[in-house]
Design a protein around this motif. Structure first.
Motif, PDB file in Angstrom:
ATOM      1  N   GLU A  70      -6.400   1.486   3.133  1.00  0.00           N
ATOM      2  CA  GLU A  70      -5.503   2.601   2.811  1.00  0.00           C
ATOM      3  C   GLU A  70      -6.065   3.433   1.664  1.00  0.00           C
ATOM      4  O   GLU A  70      -5.844   4.652   1.612  1.00  0.00           O
ATOM      5  CB  GLU A  70      -4.103   2.090   2.473  1.00  0.00           C
ATOM      6  N   ALA A  71      -6.783   2.790   0.766  1.00  0.00           N
ATOM      7  CA  ALA A  71      -7.409   3.539  -0.328  1.00  0.00           C
ATOM      8  C   ALA A  71      -8.503   4.468   0.189  1.00  0.00           C
ATOM      9  O   ALA A  71      -8.870   5.432  -0.486  1.00  0.00           O
ATOM     10  CB  ALA A  71      -7.996   2.560  -1.350  1.00  0.00           C
ATOM     11  N   TRP A  72      -8.999   4.188   1.368  1.00  0.00           N
ATOM     12  CA  TRP A  72     -10.077   4.998   1.951  1.00  0.00           C
ATOM     13  C   TRP A  72      -9.531   6.050   2.921  1.00  0.00           C
ATOM     14  O   TRP A  72      -9.755   7.257   2.714  1.00  0.00           O
ATOM     15  CB  TRP A  72     -11.076   4.089   2.670  1.00  0.00           C
ATOM     16  N   SER A 104      -8.473   3.978  13.971  1.00  0.00           N
ATOM     17  CA  SER A 104      -8.682   2.539  14.194  1.00  0.00           C
ATOM     18  C   SER A 104      -8.280   1.667  13.018  1.00  0.00           C
ATOM     19  O   SER A 104      -7.705   0.586  13.218  1.00  0.00           O
ATOM     20  CB  SER A 104     -10.150   2.274  14.547  1.00  0.00           C
ATOM     21  N   MET A 105      -8.550   2.096  11.803  1.00  0.00           N
ATOM     22  CA  MET A 105      -8.328   1.217  10.659  1.00  0.00           C
ATOM     23  C   MET A 105      -6.855   0.849  10.475  1.00  0.00           C
ATOM     24  O   MET A 105      -6.526  -0.230   9.990  1.00  0.00           O
ATOM     25  CB  MET A 105      -8.888   1.851   9.383  1.00  0.00           C
ATOM     26  N   CYS A 106      -5.954   1.741  10.870  1.00  0.00           N
ATOM     27  CA  CYS A 106      -4.529   1.442  10.735  1.00  0.00           C
ATOM     28  C   CYS A 106      -4.026   0.543  11.865  1.00  0.00           C
ATOM     29  O   CYS A 106      -2.843   0.177  11.890  1.00  0.00           O
ATOM     30  CB  CYS A 106      -3.699   2.721  10.667  1.00  0.00           C
ATOM     31  N   ARG A 107      -4.913   0.176  12.791  1.00  0.00           N
ATOM     32  CA  ARG A 107      -4.535  -0.675  13.925  1.00  0.00           C
ATOM     33  C   ARG A 107      -5.193  -2.045  13.907  1.00  0.00           C
ATOM     34  O   ARG A 107      -4.671  -2.993  14.490  1.00  0.00           O
ATOM     35  CB  ARG A 107      -4.881   0.044  15.238  1.00  0.00           C
ATOM     36  N   PHE A 150      -4.998  -7.827   1.862  1.00  0.00           N
ATOM     37  CA  PHE A 150      -6.219  -7.380   1.193  1.00  0.00           C
ATOM     38  C   PHE A 150      -6.872  -6.251   1.985  1.00  0.00           C
ATOM     39  O   PHE A 150      -7.298  -5.235   1.421  1.00  0.00           O
ATOM     40  CB  PHE A 150      -7.179  -8.563   1.063  1.00  0.00           C
ATOM     41  N   TYR A 151      -6.927  -6.411   3.290  1.00  0.00           N
ATOM     42  CA  TYR A 151      -7.498  -5.387   4.161  1.00  0.00           C
ATOM     43  C   TYR A 151      -6.711  -4.085   4.062  1.00  0.00           C
ATOM     44  O   TYR A 151      -7.289  -3.008   3.909  1.00  0.00           O
ATOM     45  CB  TYR A 151      -7.508  -5.884   5.607  1.00  0.00           C
ATOM     46  N   VAL A 152      -5.397  -4.178   4.165  1.00  0.00           N
ATOM     47  CA  VAL A 152      -4.560  -2.982   4.146  1.00  0.00           C
ATOM     48  C   VAL A 152      -4.752  -2.211   2.842  1.00  0.00           C
ATOM     49  O   VAL A 152      -4.919  -0.983   2.847  1.00  0.00           O
ATOM     50  CB  VAL A 152      -3.079  -3.344   4.366  1.00  0.00           C
ATOM     51  N   ARG A 153      -4.741  -2.917   1.730  1.00  0.00           N
ATOM     52  CA  ARG A 153      -4.924  -2.247   0.433  1.00  0.00           C
ATOM     53  C   ARG A 153      -6.254  -1.513   0.381  1.00  0.00           C
ATOM     54  O   ARG A 153      -6.335  -0.354  -0.047  1.00  0.00           O
ATOM     55  CB  ARG A 153      -4.844  -3.257  -0.708  1.00  0.00           C
TER      56      ARG A 153
END
Length: 216
Positions: A128-130, A102-105, A122-125
């Motif tokens: 993606e770190a998680w 879900s997070m990549c969508r 900001f969200y993507v950074r």
């Protein structure tokens, strides 16, 4: 009362659920994901959800909010059922896979928190770190979906009613429904009949829309 949230956030979903289940109205404000100032001014750190109470005081932590609202004397408690160990085990086993899917969508969904380029970046950074880089995760969708489908098959016989996983509203619903809500942004998820009926009924009861029509 006013609730500050992100629409994608599963912890914010937990806090949003309790108000309609309790029969209470509330104001909701969706913050941009890169808005650090507002939550920091409210509770001293960037963390949502945040509840601003009628007396002007604030509190964070989703389940603290759930317990506080459910204990308000205006209406009877909504959460009256018992928890089951097998539900907790199910959630624990599948939640990271759900977040990988879900997070990549979420960044492509029509939600306010990503309505500016800087908020989305900001969200993507952060995510993606998680969970890892988004592009490889999207390529792993078939394998991740296999795991999800196996888990959903295991969940189906555990669901005792469409409007409460244990037959009576319990804290388990505040774990299961947010995970199923996360999956609504993922195209190709095949829900067993009882799981689908449950997620749709809970979305209706909680006035929290699913994102099936936007799934990618």
């Amino acid at each position: 009362m006013k609730l500050y949230v992100y629409e994608y956030c599963p912890f914010c979903i937990k806090a949003r659920m309790i108000f309609p289940l309790k029969g209470l109205s509330f104001d909701m404000e969706v913050l941009l994901d890169d808005d650090i100032r507002t939550p920091t001014q409210l509770i001293g750190r960037k963390l949502l959800p945040i509840l601003e109470k009628d007396d002007g005081s604030r509190m964070g932590e989703s389940m603290d909010i759930v317990h506080y609202v459910d204990a308000l004397p205006d209406t009877p408690a909504a959460i009256t059922g018992k928890r089951r160990r097998e539900i907790a085990q199910w959630c624990s086993a599948i939640e990271y896979t759900v977040y990988q899917l879900s997070m990549c969508r979420w960044g492509e969904m029509p939600v306010h928190e990503f309505s500016t380029p800087s908020a989305k970046a900001f969200y993507v950074r952060g995510k993606e770190a998680w969970v890892g880089p988004f592009k490889p995760l999207l390529r792993q969708t078939p394998e991740l979906l296999d795991d999800v489908h196996s888990a959903l098959a295991q969940l189906e016989p555990l669901i005792e009613a469409d409007d409460a996983v244990n037959g009576e509203l319990s804290l388990d619903d505040f774990s299961v429904f947010p995970l199923l809500h996360q999956l609504s942004v993922v195209k190709g998820v095949q829900y067993p009949a009882r799981v689908d009926a449950y997620r749709r009924r809970m979305a209706e009861r909680c006035n929290i829309p699913l994102y099936d029509e936007h799934a990618i």
